[in-house]
Design an enzyme around this catalytic site. Structure first.
Site, PDB file in Angstrom:
ATOM      1  N   ASP A 223      16.083  46.713  59.660  1.00  0.00           N
ATOM      2  CA  ASP A 223      15.437  47.978  60.014  1.00  0.00           C
ATOM      3  C   ASP A 223      14.680  47.867  61.328  1.00  0.00           C
ATOM      4  O   ASP A 223      14.281  46.781  61.749  1.00  0.00           O
ATOM      5  CB  ASP A 223      14.429  48.376  58.927  1.00  0.00           C
ATOM      6  CG  ASP A 223      15.081  48.822  57.644  1.00  0.00           C
ATOM      7  OD1 ASP A 223      16.315  48.717  57.528  1.00  0.00           O
ATOM      8  OD2 ASP A 223      14.351  49.277  56.737  1.00  0.00           O
TER       9      ASP A 223
ATOM     10  N   HIS B 267      14.049  42.911  59.026  1.00  0.00           N
ATOM     11  CA  HIS B 267      13.696  43.673  60.216  1.00  0.00           C
ATOM     12  C   HIS B 267      14.080  42.900  61.474  1.00  0.00           C
ATOM     13  O   HIS B 267      14.024  41.673  61.488  1.00  0.00           O
ATOM     14  CB  HIS B 267      12.193  43.980  60.245  1.00  0.00           C
ATOM     15  CG  HIS B 267      11.710  44.728  59.041  1.00  0.00           C
ATOM     16  ND1 HIS B 267      11.427  44.093  57.837  1.00  0.00           N
ATOM     17  CD2 HIS B 267      11.484  46.048  58.834  1.00  0.00           C
ATOM     18  CE1 HIS B 267      11.044  45.005  56.944  1.00  0.00           C
ATOM     19  NE2 HIS B 267      11.062  46.189  57.521  1.00  0.00           N
TER      20      HIS B 267
END
Length: 419
Positions: free
Chosen positions: A132, A282
């Site tokens: 992400d 991430h």
């Protein structure tokens, strides 16, 4: 006199700081609503300011004609040029923040209650990485590593980040990774109005099309913030929600609340015990991108994208909607079921199982149910005369929309501030 000299010193120091910051930023042109001299803001600044961006992607003519705007927006994407989006019949609320989950008690909220909708994708039959908050400059070393092993992964990208790092997004796409929406500005969607939610999703679709010529099929709501209202809006835009059942906690590297050793030890334990699923990671900082590389080494390159999980082989990208402007419709690429997973190569003959994938996208079948049908049909086709094989227990969704939890459904809360 002393006051004047002090002010001169302050001005000089500020000018030097601005020069140093400008020298460290990527080359590119700034677009409205920026002021001259502004540059990329750190993440904590992006959460507070809505007008401080350094965009490297020109605003396309077709989008100027559609919206009447002349520049990419700040974090608050406006609901303009979307008169053809039908939001009728979708309840206007309730709207709630991350601290008021009691308002979402009967809304099947993933963030608040780990409730999974019938078409959400939360599980995978392999342990797979997803990322992400990119693209960022740190994404580059991650995809460079994956290129050495042949790994493909799924990146849920932000609109504002695509505008700042379009070339890295293009590199991700060229190297065969699946790109999906993480909305435009990383807003907590349940706190927004229907029009604001649609704008967060639509602007991310527009900029992905303007950058790499595709329209995403999948999206991941920031913070896991989705409920029945958000799902209904996303479905009107042709988007399928992807959440997760495993959290790497890599974001805790940024505040030193967890060590790399602890994170890698957890990954080893999951792998060695046969745990499968969608792993939340991430690529927003150097620490998390580096962790992504090390986790990739642990899991190996033979991973799935979320489109390939559970044998569904869903199309990576949507076809171009007929109501998009004619002068930009040529920018889209249609990836259909039956083609290679990344959309390249000649179409393959469709199989009997691909109808399940189409049913998921059409809202006729849940992703978990489609995976179950695929598995049963595949096994029975292998030996029609044999006794029915023992079924492996498939991952089940969380609580149903009525609030009743299915067996084995987890009720843990996600870490809100870092997804």
């Amino acid at each position: 006199m002393r006051t004047a000299r002090l002010l001169q010193t302050v001005v000089a120091v500020a000018a030097a700081a601005r020069s140093a910051m400008a020298a460290a930023e990527p080359a590119g042109r700034m677009y409205e609503p920026l002021q001259e001299g502004m540059s990329v803001a750190p993440r904590h600044i992006l959460e507070e300011r809505n007008d401080w961006f350094y965009y490297n992607l020109p605003f396309p003519d077709w989008l100027r004609e559609k919206t009447g705007l002349h520049a990419w927006p700040g974090l608050d994407a406006p609901f303009v040029g979307m008169h053809d989006i039908d939001l009728s019949g979708i309840p206007a609320g309730p709207q709630y923040t991350q601290d008021s989950c009691w308002l979402a008690e009967h809304l099947c909220s993933f963030d608040c209650h780990r409730c999974v909708g019938p078409h959400d994708i939360r599980h995978c039959d392999r342990l797979v990485q997803t990322f992400d908050d990119g693209p960022t400059q740190h994404s580059q070393m991650l995809i460079d590593h994956m290129s050495t092993t042949g790994q493909r992964s799924t990146f849920f990208v932000l609109g504002v980040q695509m505008a700042m790092y379009p070339n890295i997004l293009r590199d991700m796409h060229a190297r065969g990774h699946l790109l999906a929406s993480h909305t435009w500005g990383h807003k907590y969607l349940p706190s927004l109005s229907n029009e604001q939610v649609a704008a967060q999703l639509m602007w991310s679709m527009w900029i992905m099309n303007a950058t790499i010529g595709v329209i995403p099929t999948f999206y991941r709501p920031p913070f896991g913030g989705t409920d029945n209202r958000i799902r209904a809006i996303a479905q009107r835009l042709g988007l399928v929600a992807v959440v997760w059942n495993l959290d790497s906690n890599d974001w805790r590297l940024n505040d030193y609340s967890r060590s790399e050793w602890e994170i890698y030890q957890q990954i080893h334990e999951w792998k060695n015990s046969g745990v499968t699923g969608i792993l939340l990671e991430h690529d927003s900082t150097h620490q998390t991108a580096h962790a992504g590389i090390e986790i990739s080494k642990i899991l190996g390159p033979h991973q799935f994208t979320v489109a390939e999980c559970n044998g569904l082989n869903l199309p990576w990208y949507q076809s171009m909607p007929s109501n998009w402007p004619a002068n930009m419709r040529g920018h889209g690429h249609h990836f259909t079921i039956g083609k290679a997973a990344h959309g390249a190569g000649s179409p393959a003959a469709p199989t009997e199982f691909e109808a399940a994938a189409a049913a998921v996208l059409d809202g006729e079948l849940s992703a978990d149910d489609a995976a179950f049908e695929h598995e049963v049909a595949d096994e029975s086709a292998a030996d029609d005369e044999a006794e029915p094989p023992e079924q492996h227990e498939l991952p089940k969704p969380g609580p149903t929309q009525s609030g009743a939890a299915k067996p084995g459904a987890g009720r843990e809360r996600p870490h809100k501030a870092h997804n």
